[in-house]
Motif scaffolding. Structure first.
Motif, PDB file in Angstrom:
ATOM      1  N   VAL A   2      57.905  44.131  20.611  1.00  0.00           N
ATOM      2  CA  VAL A   2      58.046  42.763  20.116  1.00  0.00           C
ATOM      3  C   VAL A   2      58.997  42.752  18.926  1.00  0.00           C
ATOM      4  O   VAL A   2      58.835  43.543  17.988  1.00  0.00           O
ATOM      5  CB  VAL A   2      56.675  42.177  19.723  1.00  0.00           C
ATOM      6  N   ASP A  48      62.245  47.667  25.341  1.00  0.00           N
ATOM      7  CA  ASP A  48      61.893  46.321  25.780  1.00  0.00           C
ATOM      8  C   ASP A  48      60.470  46.320  26.334  1.00  0.00           C
ATOM      9  O   ASP A  48      59.528  45.983  25.655  1.00  0.00           O
ATOM     10  CB  ASP A  48      62.862  45.824  26.847  1.00  0.00           C
ATOM     11  N   TRP A  49      60.329  46.727  27.600  1.00  0.00           N
ATOM     12  CA  TRP A  49      59.018  46.798  28.231  1.00  0.00           C
ATOM     13  C   TRP A  49      59.079  47.800  29.371  1.00  0.00           C
ATOM     14  O   TRP A  49      60.144  48.118  29.896  1.00  0.00           O
ATOM     15  CB  TRP A  49      58.574  45.427  28.749  1.00  0.00           C
ATOM     16  N   TYR A  67      52.840  39.204  29.894  1.00  0.00           N
ATOM     17  CA  TYR A  67      52.779  39.060  28.437  1.00  0.00           C
ATOM     18  C   TYR A  67      53.278  37.659  28.117  1.00  0.00           C
ATOM     19  O   TYR A  67      54.405  37.289  28.472  1.00  0.00           O
ATOM     20  CB  TYR A  67      53.651  40.103  27.745  1.00  0.00           C
ATOM     21  N   LEU A 119      59.267  39.149  23.053  1.00  0.00           N
ATOM     22  CA  LEU A 119      59.703  40.459  23.502  1.00  0.00           C
ATOM     23  C   LEU A 119      61.098  40.784  22.978  1.00  0.00           C
ATOM     24  O   LEU A 119      61.947  39.908  22.839  1.00  0.00           O
ATOM     25  CB  LEU A 119      59.742  40.513  25.029  1.00  0.00           C
ATOM     26  N   ILE A 172      54.998  47.151  25.685  1.00  0.00           N
ATOM     27  CA  ILE A 172      55.889  46.066  25.275  1.00  0.00           C
ATOM     28  C   ILE A 172      56.318  46.274  23.830  1.00  0.00           C
ATOM     29  O   ILE A 172      55.558  46.771  22.999  1.00  0.00           O
ATOM     30  CB  ILE A 172      55.217  44.685  25.428  1.00  0.00           C
TER      31      ILE A 172
END
Length: 199
Positions: free
Chosen positions: A122, A102-103, A147, A171, A120
């Motif tokens: 996407v 995910d991040w 983001y 995301l 991040i």
């Protein structure tokens, strides 16, 4: 959304719902920190020992968004290790090593100094990292990373350190827990103080 002030006197107890969310979303953090609370940037904060300390917050719909803004006050209690240019320590993460990405917000060693980066992913793809400048050990720094679907930006102590449009889209949103001081599936623990986390 979540606001975790990390000022609980119950730190070090291993209990659930120790670190209370100041919003009505009730994203309370479970305690995996061995030490009691310490002096924070604003009131009390949390101390992470760099060995096995972290805070876990269960996933929910309000923590999954196509865009993200995260912030925290951090105070690393270790210099970047000389001779280990791959060293890194995770601050905030919704990543799982070997799983869905995910991040994450992390420190990484760049020529024997800590730098900060936002990674991040996407649309379920591989993550892209956006780095900023030096983070000084034994000093409080405020880091804000955003983001917006097109641009990634990192602010350090209120100053824009990086803005990049290398990636665009929504995301990846998984059921991964939100981790403070760790990336799930790794032993990349944060060694330092943390306070006033905002998601």
């Amino acid at each position: 959304a979540s606001i975790v002030n990390l000022d609980s006197a119950a730190a070090g107890t291993g209990s659930t719902n120790v670190y209370l969310d100041a919003t009505s979303n009730n994203h309370h953090g479970r305690d995996y920190i061995s030490a009691s609370g310490d002096t924070g940037c604003i009131g009390a904060g949390a101390v992470f020992d760099g060995t096995n300390d972290y805070i876990g917050i269960a996933d929910s719909a309000s923590l999954s968004s196509p865009q993200i803004t995260v912030s925290a006050w951090i105070n690393p209690q270790q210099n970047a290790p000389a001779g280990n240019q791959t060293a890194r320590q995770f601050l905030l993460s919704k990543d799982v090593t070997g799983g869905t990405r995910d991040w994450s917000l992390q420190l990484y060693n760049n020529s024997n100094t800590w730098n900060c980066s936002l990674s991040i992913a996407v649309g379920g793809g591989a993550p892209t990292s956006y780095g900023c400048g030096v983070i000084t050990a034994y000093t409080w720094s405020n880091i804000v990373a955003t983001y917006d679907g097109s641009y990634a930006r990192i602010y350090v102590n209120g100053v824009l350190a990086v803005a990049s449009s290398l990636n665009s889209g929504s995301l990846t949103n998984s059921a991964n827990s939100l981790m403070l001081g760790l990336r799930e599936g790794e032993s990349t623990y944060f060694n330092g103080l943390m306070d006033e986390v905002r998601i």
